[in-house]
Each structure stands twice: as C-alpha cells, then as structure tokens.
Design an enzyme around this catalytic site. Structure first.
Site, PDB file in Angstrom:
ATOM      1  N   ARG A 339       1.072  -1.239   0.272  1.00 37.96           N
ATOM      2  CA  ARG A 339      -0.060  -0.349  -0.101  1.00 37.96           C
ATOM      3  C   ARG A 339       1.014   0.870  -0.240  1.00 37.96           C
ATOM      4  O   ARG A 339      -0.028   2.367  -0.213  1.00 37.96           O
ATOM      5  CB  ARG A 339      -0.991   0.481   1.219  1.00 37.96           C
ATOM      6  CG  ARG A 339      -1.938  -1.225   1.300  1.00 37.96           C
ATOM      7  CD  ARG A 339      -2.553  -1.671   2.623  1.00 37.96           C
ATOM      8  NE  ARG A 339      -3.899  -2.487   2.131  1.00 37.96           N
ATOM      9  CZ  ARG A 339      -3.922  -3.508   2.316  1.00 37.96           C
ATOM     10  NH1 ARG A 339      -2.867  -4.176   1.709  1.00 37.96           N
ATOM     11  NH2 ARG A 339      -5.234  -3.878   2.389  1.00 37.96           N
ATOM     12  N   ARG A 435      -5.254 -18.304  -9.120  1.00 34.11           N
ATOM     13  CA  ARG A 435      -6.609 -17.464  -7.429  1.00 34.11           C
ATOM     14  C   ARG A 435      -8.176 -16.704  -8.354  1.00 34.11           C
ATOM     15  O   ARG A 435      -7.878 -16.292  -9.742  1.00 34.11           O
ATOM     16  CB  ARG A 435      -6.114 -16.720  -6.631  1.00 34.11           C
ATOM     17  CG  ARG A 435      -4.823 -17.938  -6.428  1.00 34.11           C
ATOM     18  CD  ARG A 435      -3.594 -17.013  -5.062  1.00 34.11           C
ATOM     19  NE  ARG A 435      -4.650 -16.375  -3.681  1.00 34.11           N
ATOM     20  CZ  ARG A 435      -4.138 -16.034  -3.094  1.00 34.11           C
ATOM     21  NH1 ARG A 435      -2.904 -15.757  -3.483  1.00 34.11           N
ATOM     22  NH2 ARG A 435      -4.652 -15.342  -2.319  1.00 34.11           N
ATOM     23  N   GLN A 482      -8.629  -7.663   1.051  1.00 36.68           N
ATOM     24  CA  GLN A 482      -7.886  -6.790  -0.314  1.00 36.68           C
ATOM     25  C   GLN A 482      -9.593  -6.371  -1.602  1.00 36.68           C
ATOM     26  O   GLN A 482      -9.333  -5.904  -2.126  1.00 36.68           O
ATOM     27  CB  GLN A 482      -7.719  -8.471  -0.992  1.00 36.68           C
ATOM     28  CG  GLN A 482      -6.323  -8.875  -0.379  1.00 36.68           C
ATOM     29  CD  GLN A 482      -5.706 -10.078  -1.550  1.00 36.68           C
ATOM     30  OE1 GLN A 482      -6.468 -10.793  -1.870  1.00 36.68           O
ATOM     31  NE2 GLN A 482      -4.277 -10.650  -0.117  1.00 36.68           N
ATOM     32  N   ASP A 628      -3.512 -15.438   7.816  1.00 37.13           N
ATOM     33  CA  ASP A 628      -2.348 -15.202   7.174  1.00 37.13           C
ATOM     34  C   ASP A 628      -1.568 -16.893   8.097  1.00 37.13           C
ATOM     35  O   ASP A 628      -0.784 -16.892   8.142  1.00 37.13           O
ATOM     36  CB  ASP A 628      -2.086 -14.312   6.902  1.00 37.13           C
ATOM     37  CG  ASP A 628      -2.280 -13.844   5.888  1.00 37.13           C
ATOM     38  OD1 ASP A 628      -3.148 -14.759   4.984  1.00 37.13           O
ATOM     39  OD2 ASP A 628      -1.896 -12.936   4.977  1.00 37.13           O
TER      40      ASP A 628
HETATM   41  C1  S3P Z   1      -4.134  -9.013   2.344  1.00 36.41           C
HETATM   42  C2  S3P Z   1      -5.767  -9.734   3.284  1.00 36.41           C
HETATM   43  C3  S3P Z   1      -5.225 -10.640   3.440  1.00 36.41           C
HETATM   44  C4  S3P Z   1      -4.112 -11.876   3.164  1.00 36.41           C
HETATM   45  C5  S3P Z   1      -3.597 -11.399   2.082  1.00 36.41           C
HETATM   46  C6  S3P Z   1      -3.445 -10.125   2.816  1.00 36.41           C
HETATM   47  C7  S3P Z   1      -3.852  -7.371   2.204  1.00 36.41           C
HETATM   48  O1  S3P Z   1      -6.468 -11.291   2.267  1.00 36.41           O
HETATM   49  O2  S3P Z   1      -4.631 -12.897   3.276  1.00 36.41           O
HETATM   50  O3  S3P Z   1      -2.256 -12.508   2.933  1.00 36.41           O
HETATM   51  O4  S3P Z   1      -3.112  -6.777   2.430  1.00 36.41           O
HETATM   52  O5  S3P Z   1      -4.638  -7.041   1.868  1.00 36.41           O
HETATM   53  P1  S3P Z   1      -8.196 -11.531   1.578  1.00 36.41           P
HETATM   54  O6  S3P Z   1      -8.454 -10.142   1.819  1.00 36.41           O
HETATM   55  O7  S3P Z   1      -8.232 -12.854   0.649  1.00 36.41           O
HETATM   56  O8  S3P Z   1      -8.257 -12.200   3.229  1.00 36.41           O
END
Ligand code: S3P
Length: 747
Positions: A339, A435, A482, A628
């Site tokens: 970010r 994915r 995400q 995670d």
């Molecule tokens: C993340 C969100 C998580 C996490 C990933 C990093 C992020 O994924 O598992 O390693 O930086 O926004 P999800 O949004 O799919 O849960």
C-alpha cells in the site's frame, strides 16, 4: 548445489562432439569427467586441436570427420554439433547422409530459427532425432584451451524442440545437460531468438561498435590509456570471437534489427536530451535503468550462476531440534509495503518509506508502478523515495504488469486501474493464475468497469481504460481486506460515494493509510466509505515488522521448552492480532511490551516463552484476524495437548495454496492426527515425526513446517520453498538464529 561429483548413471553410450571450441570441448570434458558415457569422441578438422584435446584428457578418441565414425553410431549415442552458426548446415548435411535415424543429434548454436529451418530443408522435414539447443554460457575466451568442466554449472540451457522432435531424444539431451550442472528449460524457437537478440546479441553489437569507433579515432591511444573500470566492464565482450558473432548477426537478422531499431531511437532521444540539457529526461532514463538493473539482480531470471541457482526450485532440509532463544526483528509488513507504493505513487509530492519489505511480492508491486512511469528510488535497506504522480498521473505500461505470486497486488491493482484512461493487463505466476479474481471483477463491473478474466474468473485480468466508474454500496460476501481495498481504491476514481460493508472486521491498512495521506474515509461499524474528487498528499511512512512473519517465531517459542524469543517493533493493528489472541487462549506465555504508534499503525515488542499449550476451539471471530497465520497455528495445535478445532475458515482454501488440504496432508505425513474439514481442521496434538512435505510453493506452508522441526523426532524435508522469498527473504537466517539446522538444496 549442482549434481556434479555425484555417482551417476550413463546418459548415453557414446558422445560425439563435432567442433572442439569452448562449448564443445567443455561439454566433452565435463561428460568425460563425470563418466556420463562409455566413450567421448572429438571431431575437428585441425589436428592440433585434436592433439590438445587428447592431451588434456577432454576426449577419449579423436577423428577428423564424421564419416570416420558414423557407421559405429546407433540408438543411445549422442552427436553434439558445436561449430560456428553458419557452418551448422554443412554438418547437418553430413548427419543426414551418414547417421542412422535413431542417433540423437543436438546443437549449441545461439540462433535457433535458422538452424531449425536448415534442418527441415536438409532432411525434407524436421527429423525426430534432432533436438535444437542453446547453452546460455560462455566466455570471451575461445578454443579448446579455454575448456572448463564447470562452464555450465547453474547456467541455463534452452532447448527448442518442435512438434516433430522425438520425446526420447529430448529426454536424453536434457539428461546430458542436467548431469553437467545446467538448468534446462524448453521454449519456442521464435521466442528464444527474440529474447537472445535483446539479451545477448545486441550487447555484443554495442560493445563491438563502441570499441571500434573509439579505436579508430586518432586519439585512441590516449583514450585506452585512461579507460577505467566502466569501459572495461562494458566492453569485455568485444574480445569475443568475430567469426562466431558475424554468424550470429546474420543468422538472427530480423530479431536483432527489431531491437536495434528500438535502441537507436532511444539513443537519438538521449542525444537530444544531452544537446538540449533536458535534465528531466536524463534523470528519468538513468533512474529507471538503475532501478530496473537492481530489480533484475534481485528477482529476475539471470543466466549467471548465482541467480539461476536462486531460481531453480529448492528443498529445505531440517534436522530435528533447536533452542528458540533470541531477540529478532522480522522484515516489514507485506500488506503495508504494497500500500505504501500504491498510495505514494498516487500522491502529490515525495513519499519517503522506511522498513519497506524487500520481498518478491512487494518488489513486483514496485516494479509495476515503475512500469507505469513512477519514479521510485531504492529500495536501499528498506528505504524508498517515491516521486508521486498524483491520482491521474499514471502512464500506460508498455507490457502486461507482472505481479508474481501476489494476490494482494492483483486485487488492489484491479481496483486502482479500473478507472484509468488506459488499458492494462495483469498477469502473475502459476499459483496466482489459479486464484479467484471474480470477487473483485464482479463488483468492479457493477461500478462500470470493463474487465476480462480467464475461465473461472482467474487471471490474467484485462482491464479496459476510459470507462466512467460510479460509486456503489457493496456488501462483501466474504471477509476480505483485498476486496474491500479494491473497492475503496476504485472509489477514488468513481463518481459519488463508494461504500463497502464487511461481514467481519478485516485488516484496515488501506483505510488508515488513505487517511494518513489526507484522504477522508468515513468508517462506521462494519462500513467504510469515501467520496471521489479528493487528492493524496505525500507523507513519510514507517512500515512496522510483519506480525504474519513474527508469528512463526512466536509459535517457535511457544512450542520449544526453555525458549525465550523477543520480537521487536511488530505491527499490532487490532485487525491483525488473532495469532496473539489464539496463542494466549491456548495457554502460551505471550507478553506485548512497550506499545507505541509508528506512522499511523500501533506497534509493540512481543516476548514469547515456552509453556505447555492446550488444544482449543478457535473462536470464529478470530479467523479473519489471523487469516495468514493458520499454517503455523496448526503447528502449535499439533504440539498442544488435546484437540484444536478450527471452523469458519473456508477462505484458507483459496490462498497461495489450499491451506486446509496442504497443511492436513503435511501434518499426516509427520504422523499428526489432523483431519481437514470443508471450512477448517481438527488436530489432536501428539508426537511429530519426520518426512517429506510438499509446500505446493506456498511460502507460509514452507515456513510453518520448518518451525515444526523444533519438536520433530526425525528430519523434515520440504519441497518447493523458493516462494519464502515473496514475504520473508531473511527467513533462513532468522530460523538458524533460533537453532534450526536448515539446509537448502536444489530439487
Ligand atoms: C491481505 C489480505 C488478506 C491476506 C493477504 C493480505 C491484504 O487476504 O490473506 O495475505 O494485504 O489486504 P484476503 O483479503 O483475501 O483475506
């Protein structure tokens, strides 16, 4: 590690090398030294070369032409053609006339298109027995005297078989190269020639041209007398064999002309910039080039020995045991690092970042923004300077943006790019390509974006530019930071207000960082919303250590009697602390010390010491907060007394691997009572044995099973560990610091 020196099987009965220059003689010498065939025969027109090769023990037998030995050759023998490119046709003609169709024939020419064409013409069609090949190895030295048995160690060899090529022949040639230490890959002929034109043929042309034009000036003595390291480095390859390079220049004309024209026009532009004192252009070109060079060193595939070694797949081998006593600082937070690049690039002004994670995932994001014209200095020991271009300042990238292994990058990019004026394609590695991206493509389409995905909503994503987005109110069907971030970033470009509602709290780094950049995000309970039309103001960002990386060492301490690990400066954002809560519920001795704030994020030092763990039912509200960390939490559960049950975690099935199945499989290999369920796992703690685990290229699975070795009774080996570098490049070093005996070997 190479395969050399091991006791080996024969790869072929007889190896006949036609042409004993540097490459041919080096193959012969390595094959003979390794005992890869019963006899190595060298063919050269020059008797002096043959004598030298015999004296140096490079070959067993010398003959001056193919006809002297052709009738003895049969299936299982290999003929390697290693003559100048433009002479290959003559040798192929001899092969066609004299060899039986079962002998395997290969070559080493640097250009493959013309060799394949010649072979097809001479034989009437491409013969099954001929495997076109090209070792990416060499030296400016030439001739039999320069032969070296380790010339191919860790170097790539590209094979370009065509449809007609026999698989058995390809297998034999692959085995030969691998046995002498090379890393073999296959590629289409045209792609090979285009890549080599850019990476090898053009640099040789440039070096020859530079030295020649300086040498022909009146003042050349003066120039060479004062020429220093830069000149020497840049022109080293101008000492190469002129005949060989004449042949290559002619054989790969079209591809070389394409890339040469491009570079000449860049030169013309550079000349203009020097002439007109265009400082901006000069600094832009030089900075981009320097950064691309750094990036190439750190992550790209390279023919150099060390880098190609880094890219060949690795296996970790861990002896049981370790002490888990140390003070450590793990690298920067991955989510925040991504970010920082994104928002820093879109801000007005200079954003300085400290503690940036120099892992492959965040470096891919960095490179993608460079590809969209953002000037980013660094990374230099975690420091970056991002020259923001403003919300509307990104430029169309010239090629698809490669996002490596990173789901976060692809999902956040899709939001950020859906409202741009230009088209863009997002691609990734094999794991990322599997994915699900429908979860972002669907709501973005509802906002008016035009996005194409591959079948099943998978990458690549093709995003059409020039569409007007409209804000939406989006209720997320899953708890995903995400997806939330994707909608908010798209909202920066959408008319009106964009709102996201989440079913459970997920990490909120995007909201926090937007606010830190001066952009208003309204947050009420499970909703976050923003209105377009604002701007981002550059700022300083301190990236805390990643709690997801720290988690491996928290569990290490929690499961090792006598342990005491202090983890410094760890991010403890309330949306990320599930692992602390779960370990505490399991009875771990966890202390959160010196809580403070750094750059809008809470941080603390975390101390963990051993205390016997007990199995628990993991509260479902902790699942998104530890999403995670489950691979390593499962290891903690395997070391706890009693049963641990996880439910409500179906999202784990769509991470870098199916983390429920892959972890259950691995635990069972180690003799742990683990049962996968649709949305979680049940684990009954007990002794941990040894065995071979497949991490499926998932970084966190590889690291979790490495930690299990602390309590294992036998050696644990873990396959496909390269991707540890995506999130935790210093993992091996820190694992060794807590007493793990971790060896890395090529698979
Ligand atoms: C993340 C969100 C998580 C996490 C990933 C990093 C992020 O994924 O598992 O390693 O930086 O926004 P999800 O949004 O799919 O849960």
């Amino acid at each position: 590690m190479t395969n050399r020196g091991a006791s080996r099987e024969m790869v072929c009965d007889r190896l006949v090398v036609i042409g004993l220059g540097l490459i041919g003689a080096s193959v012969a010498a390595a094959a003979r030294e390794q005992g890869l065939c019963r006899e190595v025969v060298g063919i050269s027109r020059r008797s002096s070369t043959l004598e030298l090769a015999l004296q140096a023990g490079i070959i067993d037998r010398a003959v001056d032409q193919l006809s002297a030995i052709a009738s003895e050759l049969k299936s299982g023998d290999v003929v390697l053609i290693s003559v100048p490119t433009l002479t290959v046709a003559d040798v192929l003609r001899d092969c066609q006339n004299q060899l039986c169709g079962t002998v395997t024939v290969t070559d080493v020419a640097s250009v493959k298109g013309n060799v394949v064409e010649m072979a097809a013409t001479i034989y009437g069609k491409m013969p099954a027995q001929f495997v076109p090949g090209h070792p990416i190895a060499g030296s400016e030295k030439s001739g039999v005297n320069a032969a070296s048995t380790d010339l191919f160690d860790g170097h790539r060899v590209i094979l370009t078989p065509v449809e007609e090529t026999g698989l058995g022949h390809v297998g034999r040639i692959r085995a030969l190269w691998e046995a002498i230490g090379a890393v073999v890959c296959c590629m289409e002929v045209a792609r090979h020639d285009a890549i080599l034109a850019a990476t090898s043929h053009l640099p040789h042309l440039l070096a020859y041209a530079l030295v020649d034009s300086l040498a022909s000036g009146d003042e050349h003595r003066e120039i060479f007398r004062y020429a220093a390291g830069g000149f020497r480095d840049f022109t080293r390859i101008a000492a190469s064999d002129p005949v060989m390079w004449r042949d290559i220049a002619l054989a790969n004309r079209t591809a070389i002309l394409n890339v040469l024209d491009r570079v000449l026009s860049d030169f013309t532009r550079l000349r203009q910039a020097v002439d007109q004192a265009d400082q901006d252009h000069l600094i832009d070109v030089f900075t981009r080039a320097r950064d691309a060079r750094h990036y190439f060193e750190s992550v790209s595939e390279s023919p150099s020995m060390s880098l190609s070694k880094a890219r060949s797949e690795t296996r970790y081998r861990l002896a049981p045991g370790g002490h888990s006593r140390a003070t450590l600082q793990v690298p920067g937070d991955k989510s925040i690092s991504h970010r920082s690049i994104m928002l820093g690039s879109l801000a007005e002004g200079l954003t300085e970042v400290n503690g940036f994670l120099e892992g492959e995932d965040s470096l891919a994001t960095l490179q993608a923004f460079r590809d969209m014209g953002v000037l980013i200095e660094g990374p230099d020991d975690g420091r970056l300077a991002i020259h923001g271009v403003g919300l509307n300042g990104l430029k169309a990238p010239k090629k698809p943006l490669y996002l490596g292994n990173s789901g976060t990058a692809m999902r956040l990019f899709s939001g950020l790019l859906a409202g741009q004026a230009f088209d863009v394609e997002l691609i990734g590695d094999e794991s990322l390509t599997k994915r699900p991206m429908g979860r972002v493509a669907d709501p973005l389409r509802a906002m008016g974006a035009v996005i194409e995905t591959a079948a099943g909503g998978r990458p690549p994503l093709r995003i059409r530019g020039g569409n007007t987005l409209k804000g939406i109110e989006y209720k997320m069907p899953m708890a995903s930071a995400q997806v939330k971030s994707c909608i908010l970033l798209a909202g920066l470009y959408a008319e009106g207000v964009s709102t996201v509602e989440e079913p459970a709290p997920t990490r909120d780094h995007t909201e926090r960082m937007l606010q830190g950049f001066g952009y208003t995000v309204v947050r009420e309970g499970s909703r976050a919303e923003l209105r377009s039309g604002g701007g981002l103001k550059a700022r300083r960002i301190d990236v805390p250590s990643d709690i997801s990386s720290a988690a491996f060492f928290m569990v290490a301490a929690a499961i090792t009697p006598g342990s005491d690990i202090l983890l410094r400066h760890v991010g403890i954002n309330p949306t990320r602390v599930g692992v602390l809560n779960i370990l505490t519920l399991m009875g771990a001795d966890v202390q959160v010390l010196d809580e403070r704030e750094a750059g809008g994020e809470p941080v603390a030092d975390i101390r963990v010491r051993y205390s016997g763990l007990v199995g628990i039912d993991i509260p479902t509200d902790q699942v998104p907060l530890a999403i995670d960390e489950f691979p390593v939490i499962f290891i903690a559960a395997a070391c706890a007394s009693g049963k641990t049950r996880l439910t409500g975690a179906e999202e784990l099935r769509v991470k870098e691997s199916d983390r429920i199945q892959v972890m259950a499989d691995g635990l069972q290999v180690l003799g742990v009572d683990a049962e996968a369920t649709d949305d979680g796992m049940t684990i009954v703690g007990g002794p941990i044995g040894g065995g071979l685990i497949d991490s499926h290229g998932d970084h966190r699975i590889a690291m979790a099973f490495s930690i299990a070795a602390l309590r294992a009774r036998a050696e644990i080996s873990i396959n496909h560990c390269n991707n540890v570098a995506t999130s935790f490049p210093s993992f091996i070093e820190l694992a060794r610091a807590i007493g793990l005996q971790l060896d890395v070997e090529d698979m």
